[in-house]
Design an enzyme around this catalytic site. Structure first.
Site, PDB file in Angstrom:
ATOM      1  N   ASP A  31       0.842  -1.201   0.000  1.00 18.05           N
ATOM      2  CA  ASP A  31       0.000   0.000   0.000  1.00 18.05           C
ATOM      3  C   ASP A  31       0.873   1.246   0.000  1.00 18.05           C
ATOM      4  OD1 ASP A  31      -1.964   2.124   0.920  1.00 18.05           O
ATOM      5  OD2 ASP A  31      -3.269   0.364   0.995  1.00 18.05           O
ATOM      6  N   LEU A  79      -6.305  -4.417  -5.600  1.00 23.57           N
ATOM      7  CA  LEU A  79      -7.369  -3.529  -5.140  1.00 23.57           C
ATOM      8  C   LEU A  79      -6.929  -2.079  -5.036  1.00 23.57           C
ATOM      9  CD1 LEU A  79      -7.691  -6.414  -3.198  1.00 23.57           C
ATOM     10  CD2 LEU A  79      -9.882  -5.275  -2.919  1.00 23.57           C
ATOM     11  N   THR A 130     -15.210  -2.370 -10.652  1.00 22.20           N
ATOM     12  CA  THR A 130     -16.485  -1.809 -10.219  1.00 22.20           C
ATOM     13  C   THR A 130     -17.564  -1.993 -11.267  1.00 22.20           C
ATOM     14  OG1 THR A 130     -17.597   0.306  -9.693  1.00 22.20           O
ATOM     15  CG2 THR A 130     -15.685   0.417 -11.123  1.00 22.20           C
ATOM     16  N   ASP A 131     -18.816  -2.003 -10.826  1.00 24.88           N
ATOM     17  CA  ASP A 131     -19.929  -2.059 -11.776  1.00 24.88           C
ATOM     18  C   ASP A 131     -20.112  -0.735 -12.509  1.00 24.88           C
ATOM     19  OD1 ASP A 131     -20.951  -0.548  -9.662  1.00 24.88           O
ATOM     20  OD2 ASP A 131     -22.754  -1.760  -9.390  1.00 24.88           O
ATOM     21  N   GLU A 132     -19.455   0.313 -12.046  1.00 25.20           N
ATOM     22  CA  GLU A 132     -19.623   1.625 -12.678  1.00 25.20           C
ATOM     23  C   GLU A 132     -19.079   1.667 -14.100  1.00 25.20           C
ATOM     24  OE1 GLU A 132     -19.006   5.116 -10.256  1.00 25.20           O
ATOM     25  OE2 GLU A 132     -18.986   3.885  -8.444  1.00 25.20           O
ATOM     26  N   TYR A 157     -13.523   8.507 -12.895  1.00 21.73           N
ATOM     27  CA  TYR A 157     -13.228   7.304 -12.115  1.00 21.73           C
ATOM     28  C   TYR A 157     -13.583   6.039 -12.879  1.00 21.73           C
ATOM     29  CZ  TYR A 157     -14.226   3.440  -8.958  1.00 21.73           C
ATOM     30  OH  TYR A 157     -14.306   2.187  -8.396  1.00 21.73           O
ATOM     31  N   SER A 158     -14.832   5.929 -13.326  1.00 19.81           N
ATOM     32  CA  SER A 158     -15.251   4.691 -13.988  1.00 19.81           C
ATOM     33  C   SER A 158     -14.516   4.495 -15.315  1.00 19.81           C
ATOM     34  CB  SER A 158     -16.769   4.671 -14.194  1.00 19.81           C
ATOM     35  OG  SER A 158     -17.210   5.767 -14.966  1.00 19.81           O
ATOM     36  N   LYS A 161     -11.188   2.977 -14.462  1.00 19.02           N
ATOM     37  CA  LYS A 161     -11.329   1.559 -14.103  1.00 19.02           C
ATOM     38  C   LYS A 161     -11.634   0.717 -15.340  1.00 19.02           C
ATOM     39  CE  LYS A 161     -11.109  -0.224 -10.684  1.00 19.02           C
ATOM     40  NZ  LYS A 161      -9.931  -0.856 -10.009  1.00 19.02           N
ATOM     41  N   ASN A 187     -19.951  -1.014  -2.042  1.00 19.50           N
ATOM     42  CA  ASN A 187     -19.622  -1.643  -0.768  1.00 19.50           C
ATOM     43  C   ASN A 187     -19.944  -0.718   0.399  1.00 19.50           C
ATOM     44  OD1 ASN A 187     -17.044  -4.102  -0.903  1.00 19.50           O
ATOM     45  ND2 ASN A 187     -18.261  -3.441  -2.646  1.00 19.50           N
ATOM     46  N   PRO A 212     -26.154  15.768   3.410  1.00 19.37           N
ATOM     47  CA  PRO A 212     -26.352  16.110   2.000  1.00 19.37           C
ATOM     48  C   PRO A 212     -26.817  14.910   1.183  1.00 19.37           C
ATOM     49  CG  PRO A 212     -24.027  15.840   2.463  1.00 19.37           C
ATOM     50  CD  PRO A 212     -24.736  15.689   3.781  1.00 19.37           C
ATOM     51  N   VAL A 213     -27.852  15.118   0.390  1.00 22.92           N
ATOM     52  CA  VAL A 213     -28.356  14.093  -0.522  1.00 22.92           C
ATOM     53  C   VAL A 213     -28.414  14.708  -1.907  1.00 22.92           C
ATOM     54  CG1 VAL A 213     -30.302  12.605  -1.116  1.00 22.92           C
ATOM     55  CG2 VAL A 213     -29.693  12.948   1.281  1.00 22.92           C
ATOM     56  N   ASN A 256     -31.070   6.192  -2.845  1.00 22.68           N
ATOM     57  CA  ASN A 256     -30.242   6.881  -1.861  1.00 22.68           C
ATOM     58  C   ASN A 256     -31.072   7.476  -0.730  1.00 22.68           C
ATOM     59  OD1 ASN A 256     -27.915   6.248  -3.246  1.00 22.68           O
ATOM     60  ND2 ASN A 256     -27.650   8.274  -4.156  1.00 22.68           N
ATOM     61  N   PRO A 288     -22.186  16.213 -11.399  1.00 18.22           N
ATOM     62  CA  PRO A 288     -22.232  16.057 -12.857  1.00 18.22           C
ATOM     63  C   PRO A 288     -22.184  14.583 -13.268  1.00 18.22           C
ATOM     64  CG  PRO A 288     -20.622  17.732 -12.208  1.00 18.22           C
ATOM     65  CD  PRO A 288     -21.055  17.036 -10.957  1.00 18.22           C
TER      66      PRO A 288
END
Length: 348
Positions: A31, A79, A130-132, A157-158, A161, A187, A212-213, A256, A288
């Site tokens: 790490d 990971l 990831t599923d993203e 990010y996605s 990946k 997760n 925040p939502v 959410n 966004p």
């Protein structure tokens, strides 16, 4: 089996390390100790003779070569990654460097090690994703991500990946490196870094701060308890077919806003505040490119390898809330790290 686990001081990586050592595996935890890592996450196994720690960056080829030569692992469980979508919106370059360049460097180091060892059939390079990478699903609950779903990443990010997934598959097809891939849903659980949704809800509610939502909280995620995920990953690295991808989901879809209200009710029962914690919910501008829905079809891993999630969302959230209430020293130290507690990823 001796496992080299990259990112083993992070949230999911540390769960893998703890479970692997408990199961009798030897583990080398590699790490870089970036902002989201914490060695306290693996304190319970740190004194085990089956555990070793290497402070290194997956982009550092010389360090990787030294670690492979010193430990000679039977498998790599990769990971280590930048993983927070909001941070990727603010600073995408870091995600490309770690998730793409870092994965490439690790693949090359692993391939060199595998070759030196005589290309053993039992060696595995397990890439955790990831599923993203699949993009966004419509509201129809009958539609879910499968291993055949086309890639359609929507965030830096996605996208990073997705690129790393493609690299891993290319190293299998071009060089014969025995790889397995997994793509997981969201997760949650103990040791979850405080900038992610569920810890933010818990800690803001405890402090009496606004929760925040994004948007109206209509975005749907499939929630996977981290200990279930760790068990699935160890199953795949031991039993998965080289070249194969396995989707890992919790079978726990929730909007959410419903998730946030569930946590608030758990806190109402455990830490009553004179008024319901739901009063703190604050709908804020959406981020966004926010994907509407993720959902995993985990048929393949269940039918081929016999894994299935064991923790319901209700049970897992209760365990998670109780863990945060009992581990204030852990999260208070992390709450002071850069970026935690402020809005990220709002866009230009």
């Amino acid at each position: 089996m001796k496992l080299l686990v990259t990112g083993g001081a992070g949230f999911i990586g540390s769960a893998v390390v703890r479970r692997a050592v408990a199961a009798g595996h030897a583990v080398v935890n590699l790490d870089a100790l970036t902002y989201a890592a914490c060695l306290d996450n693996v304190a319970e196994v740190a004194e085990s003779p089956r555990y070793a720690f290497e402070h290194a960056d997956i982009r550092d080829r010389a360090a990787l070569d030294r670690i492979f030569a010193a430990h000679r692992p039977d498998a790599v469980m990769h990971l280590a990654a930048e993983s927070h979508v909001d941070r990727s919106i603010d600073g995408p370059g870091t995600f490309v460097e770690t998730n793409v360049t870092g994965t490439y460097t690790l693949l090359e180091a692993a391939r060199a090690h595998w070759t030196r060892e005589g290309r053993p059939e039992g060696f595995r390079f397990h890439h955790v994703s990831t599923d993203e990478v699949y993009g966004s699903l419509p509201p129809d609950p009958s539609v879910k991500f499968t291993e055949a779903t086309a890639y359609d990443p929507r965030s830096p990010y996605s996208a990073s990946k997705a690129a790393s997934d493609h690299l891993v598959r290319a190293w299998h097809h071009t060089y014969g490196l025995p790889v397995v891939l997994t793509n997981c849903s969201n997760n949650y659980g103990p040791y979850h870094f405080p900038e992610k949704l569920i810890p933010v809800v818990i800690l803001n509610a405890l402090a009496g701060r606004a929760i925040p939502v994004y948007g109206q909280g209509e975005n749907v995620r499939d929630w996977l308890y981290v200990e279930d995920h760790a068990e699935a990953l160890l199953t795949v690295v031991a039993q998965g077919t080289p070249g194969r991808t396995y989707n890992i989901g919790g079978g726990n879809e929730a909007r959410n806003i419903d998730l946030v209200r569930m946590i608030c009710r758990l806190l109402d029962a455990r830490r009553p505040a004179g008024a319901l914690h739901e009063r703190l919910i604050d709908f804020v501008a959406d981020r966004p490119g926010h994907d509407l829905r993720y959902a995993i079809d985990a048929t393949r891993i269940t039918e081929e390898l016999g894994w299935r999630p064991s923790v319901t969302l209700e049970e897992g959230l209760a365990r998670t809330v109780d863990w945060y209430l009992a581990n204030e020293d852990w999260w208070r130290e992390l709450a002071d790290r850069e970026g935690v507690g402020r809005r990220l990823g709002a866009g230009a």
